[in-house]
Design a protein around this motif. Structure first.
Motif, PDB file in Angstrom:
ATOM      1  N   VAL A   1       0.869  -1.172   0.000  1.00  0.00           N
ATOM      2  CA  VAL A   1       0.000   0.000   0.000  1.00  0.00           C
ATOM      3  C   VAL A   1       0.905   1.222   0.000  1.00  0.00           C
ATOM      4  CG1 VAL A   1      -1.915   1.194   1.122  1.00  0.00           C
ATOM      5  CG2 VAL A   1      -1.674  -1.288   1.395  1.00  0.00           C
ATOM      6  N   ALA A   2       0.764   2.063  -1.003  1.00  0.00           N
ATOM      7  CA  ALA A   2       1.608   3.251  -1.110  1.00  0.00           C
ATOM      8  C   ALA A   2       1.146   4.319  -0.120  1.00  0.00           C
ATOM      9  CB  ALA A   2       1.548   3.799  -2.535  1.00  0.00           C
ATOM     10  N   PRO A   3       2.031   5.245   0.247  1.00  0.00           N
ATOM     11  CA  PRO A   3       1.610   6.344   1.115  1.00  0.00           C
ATOM     12  C   PRO A   3       0.403   7.085   0.554  1.00  0.00           C
ATOM     13  CG  PRO A   3       3.991   6.325   0.908  1.00  0.00           C
ATOM     14  CD  PRO A   3       3.468   5.317  -0.069  1.00  0.00           C
ATOM     15  N   ARG A   4      -0.594   7.282   1.409  1.00  0.00           N
ATOM     16  CA  ARG A   4      -1.839   7.992   1.101  1.00  0.00           C
ATOM     17  C   ARG A   4      -2.716   7.262   0.089  1.00  0.00           C
ATOM     18  NH1 ARG A   4      -0.589  14.508   1.378  1.00  0.00           N
ATOM     19  NH2 ARG A   4       0.760  14.426   3.200  1.00  0.00           N
ATOM     20  N   GLU A   5      -2.421   6.021  -0.175  1.00  0.00           N
ATOM     21  CA  GLU A   5      -3.292   5.215  -1.031  1.00  0.00           C
ATOM     22  C   GLU A   5      -4.379   4.572  -0.177  1.00  0.00           C
ATOM     23  OE1 GLU A   5      -2.931   1.722  -4.458  1.00  0.00           O
ATOM     24  OE2 GLU A   5      -1.460   1.789  -2.836  1.00  0.00           O
TER      25      GLU A   5
ATOM     26  N   PRO B   1       0.022   7.158  10.940  1.00  0.00           N
ATOM     27  CA  PRO B   1      -0.085   7.439   9.503  1.00  0.00           C
ATOM     28  C   PRO B   1      -0.860   6.396   8.714  1.00  0.00           C
ATOM     29  CG  PRO B   1       2.120   6.681  10.040  1.00  0.00           C
ATOM     30  CD  PRO B   1       1.407   6.857  11.350  1.00  0.00           C
ATOM     31  N   VAL B   2      -1.053   5.194   9.281  1.00  0.00           N
ATOM     32  CA  VAL B   2      -1.761   4.123   8.576  1.00  0.00           C
ATOM     33  C   VAL B   2      -3.041   3.795   9.337  1.00  0.00           C
ATOM     34  CG1 VAL B   2      -1.666   1.743   7.744  1.00  0.00           C
ATOM     35  CG2 VAL B   2       0.398   3.170   7.678  1.00  0.00           C
ATOM     36  N   LEU B   3      -4.177   3.851   8.634  1.00  0.00           N
ATOM     37  CA  LEU B   3      -5.476   3.529   9.225  1.00  0.00           C
ATOM     38  C   LEU B   3      -5.945   2.181   8.693  1.00  0.00           C
ATOM     39  CD1 LEU B   3      -7.368   6.944   8.812  1.00  0.00           C
ATOM     40  CD2 LEU B   3      -5.768   6.242  10.615  1.00  0.00           C
ATOM     41  N   CYS B   4      -6.267   1.266   9.591  1.00  0.00           N
ATOM     42  CA  CYS B   4      -6.829  -0.035   9.225  1.00  0.00           C
ATOM     43  C   CYS B   4      -8.287  -0.053   9.655  1.00  0.00           C
ATOM     44  CB  CYS B   4      -6.052  -1.164   9.901  1.00  0.00           C
ATOM     45  SG  CYS B   4      -4.370  -1.368   9.272  1.00  0.00           S
ATOM     46  N   LEU B   5      -9.184  -0.075   8.695  1.00  0.00           N
ATOM     47  CA  LEU B   5     -10.620   0.021   8.957  1.00  0.00           C
ATOM     48  C   LEU B   5     -11.267  -1.331   8.677  1.00  0.00           C
ATOM     49  CD1 LEU B   5     -11.324   3.443   7.162  1.00  0.00           C
ATOM     50  CD2 LEU B   5     -10.405   3.033   9.464  1.00  0.00           C
ATOM     51  N   ASP B   6     -11.814  -1.947   9.715  1.00  0.00           N
ATOM     52  CA  ASP B   6     -12.384  -3.292   9.605  1.00  0.00           C
ATOM     53  C   ASP B   6     -13.905  -3.197   9.555  1.00  0.00           C
ATOM     54  OD1 ASP B   6     -12.887  -5.973   9.600  1.00  0.00           O
ATOM     55  OD2 ASP B   6     -11.851  -6.421  11.478  1.00  0.00           O
ATOM     56  N   GLU B   7     -14.475  -3.287   8.356  1.00  0.00           N
ATOM     57  CA  GLU B   7     -15.930  -3.214   8.172  1.00  0.00           C
ATOM     58  C   GLU B   7     -16.523  -2.032   8.956  1.00  0.00           C
ATOM     59  OE1 GLU B   7     -18.084  -4.920   6.391  1.00  0.00           O
ATOM     60  OE2 GLU B   7     -16.996  -6.679   5.717  1.00  0.00           O
TER      61      GLU B   7
ATOM     62  N   ARG C   1      -4.636   9.911   4.520  1.00  0.00           N
ATOM     63  CA  ARG C   1      -3.908   8.879   5.244  1.00  0.00           C
ATOM     64  C   ARG C   1      -3.692   7.690   4.308  1.00  0.00           C
ATOM     65  NH1 ARG C   1      -4.042  12.349   8.633  1.00  0.00           N
ATOM     66  NH2 ARG C   1      -4.171  12.146  10.898  1.00  0.00           N
ATOM     67  N   THR C   2      -2.795   6.823   4.697  1.00  0.00           N
ATOM     68  CA  THR C   2      -2.702   5.510   4.075  1.00  0.00           C
ATOM     69  C   THR C   2      -3.782   4.650   4.714  1.00  0.00           C
ATOM     70  OG1 THR C   2      -0.318   5.796   3.848  1.00  0.00           O
ATOM     71  CG2 THR C   2      -1.180   3.553   3.633  1.00  0.00           C
ATOM     72  N   VAL C   3      -4.643   4.044   3.896  1.00  0.00           N
ATOM     73  CA  VAL C   3      -5.799   3.326   4.431  1.00  0.00           C
ATOM     74  C   VAL C   3      -5.852   1.913   3.869  1.00  0.00           C
ATOM     75  CG1 VAL C   3      -8.320   3.264   4.620  1.00  0.00           C
ATOM     76  CG2 VAL C   3      -7.118   5.456   4.697  1.00  0.00           C
ATOM     77  N   LEU C   4      -6.040   0.956   4.770  1.00  0.00           N
ATOM     78  CA  LEU C   4      -6.325  -0.425   4.406  1.00  0.00           C
ATOM     79  C   LEU C   4      -7.723  -0.720   4.932  1.00  0.00           C
ATOM     80  CD1 LEU C   4      -4.993  -2.813   2.984  1.00  0.00           C
ATOM     81  CD2 LEU C   4      -4.032  -3.515   5.183  1.00  0.00           C
ATOM     82  N   LEU C   5      -8.670  -0.896   4.020  1.00  0.00           N
ATOM     83  CA  LEU C   5     -10.092  -1.040   4.347  1.00  0.00           C
ATOM     84  C   LEU C   5     -10.549  -2.458   4.050  1.00  0.00           C
ATOM     85  CD1 LEU C   5     -13.068   0.077   4.814  1.00  0.00           C
ATOM     86  CD2 LEU C   5     -13.052   0.591   2.358  1.00  0.00           C
ATOM     87  N   VAL C   6     -11.058  -3.145   5.057  1.00  0.00           N
ATOM     88  CA  VAL C   6     -11.658  -4.466   4.866  1.00  0.00           C
ATOM     89  C   VAL C   6     -13.164  -4.304   4.778  1.00  0.00           C
ATOM     90  CG1 VAL C   6     -12.280  -6.559   6.146  1.00  0.00           C
ATOM     91  CG2 VAL C   6      -9.885  -5.974   5.818  1.00  0.00           C
ATOM     92  N   THR C   7     -13.770  -4.914   3.768  1.00  0.00           N
ATOM     93  CA  THR C   7     -15.218  -4.856   3.616  1.00  0.00           C
ATOM     94  C   THR C   7     -15.708  -6.091   2.874  1.00  0.00           C
ATOM     95  OG1 THR C   7     -17.069  -3.588   2.689  1.00  0.00           O
ATOM     96  CG2 THR C   7     -14.981  -3.469   1.504  1.00  0.00           C
ATOM     97  N   HIS C   8     -16.963  -6.489   3.168  1.00  0.00           N
ATOM     98  CA  HIS C   8     -17.616  -7.539   2.389  1.00  0.00           C
ATOM     99  C   HIS C   8     -18.335  -6.950   1.176  1.00  0.00           C
ATOM    100  CE1 HIS C   8     -17.194 -10.012   6.090  1.00  0.00           C
ATOM    101  NE2 HIS C   8     -17.173 -11.006   5.227  1.00  0.00           N
ATOM    102  N   ASP C   9     -18.448  -5.636   1.137  1.00  0.00           N
ATOM    103  CA  ASP C   9     -19.265  -4.948   0.137  1.00  0.00           C
ATOM    104  C   ASP C   9     -18.373  -4.482  -1.017  1.00  0.00           C
ATOM    105  OD1 ASP C   9     -20.851  -3.186  -1.327  1.00  0.00           O
ATOM    106  OD2 ASP C   9     -21.880  -2.415   0.441  1.00  0.00           O
TER     107      ASP C   9
END
Length: 236
Positions: A29-33, A144-150, A176-184
């Motif tokens: 995941v690149a910065p701010r991606e 700097p990295v946000l991990c969002l779980d559903e 921010r750099t964001v890693l988003l988990v979703t079922h949608d």
């Protein structure tokens, strides 16, 4: 607050007894991606986020990341605190006193449409407002990295759509750099720069879909519908 940071996962393996959750998973995941991860239930998506946040260690492979914070599926707000003290809790944990923490949180309430609700108790807030408070708490961690779980999984369809639009705008204002988990898959295409598709357990990345569309996006855009279909086909 503009913070840079990226994530590099290389050949991650994680097992729980006889059950292998992740196998040979690599992801960057690149910065701010903003990268969304979709996949079937039980494929290790939440485990992936916990590894990035340092809450679990992989059995093999490497995880190189800037400091990351997890926003779990439920808002986990504390009912004995009002809205601003819930949001400011991240700063209290970091060592700020109560007034300093509140002073850092207060401008974000105005910025993100919560002005006037600083003193509200949780039962006085709608589901969408509670999620905003939880997201502000996540931002205030300063990681700097946000991990969002559903993050919107518990909301009704109308509120979920509103919150997707709100989050897209919030990330434009506070990158921010964001890693988003979703079922949608639709949500993934609306919010992310790239959608990564995981296989059934043991989870690994089996496909990626670049979402090159300008923001703001709507779920009914013909090009977004086509990208959503590509991601759905990769899930099958």
């Amino acid at each position: 607050m503009h913070v840079d940071g990226g994530v590099q996962l290389t050949r991650i393996h994680r097992a729980f007894g006889p059950v292998t959750a992740l196998a040979d998973l690599s992801l960057s995941v690149a910065p701010r991606e903003v990268v969304a991860v979709v996949g079937p239930s039980g494929c290790g998506k939440s485990t992936l986020l916990e590894i990035v946040c340092g809450l679990q260690q992989p059995d093999a492979g490497t995880c190189a990341t800037e400091p990351a914070v997890l926003m779990p599926q439920r808002d986990s707000l504390l009912p004995w605190l009002n809205a601003i003290d819930n949001a400011a809790l991240a700063r209290r944990v970091a060592g700020d006193n109560r007034e300093t923490a509140r002073a850092k949180a207060r401008p974000l309430f105005e910025h993100f449409g919560l002005e006037g609700f600083e003193g509200s108790r949780l039962h006085e807030l709608s589901g969408g407002m509670r999620q905003r408070v939880a997201f502000l708490r996540t931002l205030l961690s300063g990681k700097p990295v946000l991990c969002l779980d559903e993050p919107f999984g518990a909301l009704d369809a109308i509120t979920r759509s509103e919150m997707q639009a709100w989050l897209s705008g919030a990330l434009a204002e506070e990158p921010r750099t964001v890693l988003l988990v979703t079922h949608d898959v639709e949500e993934a295409c609306v919010l992310a720069d790239r959608v990564c598709v995981m296989s059934p357990r043991p989870g690994r990345i089996v496909a990626e879909v670049e979402v090159w569309l300008d923001r703001p996006r709507t779920a009914t855009d013909a090009e977004l519908v086509a990208l959503r279909q590509r991601a759905l086909e990769a899930l099958r």
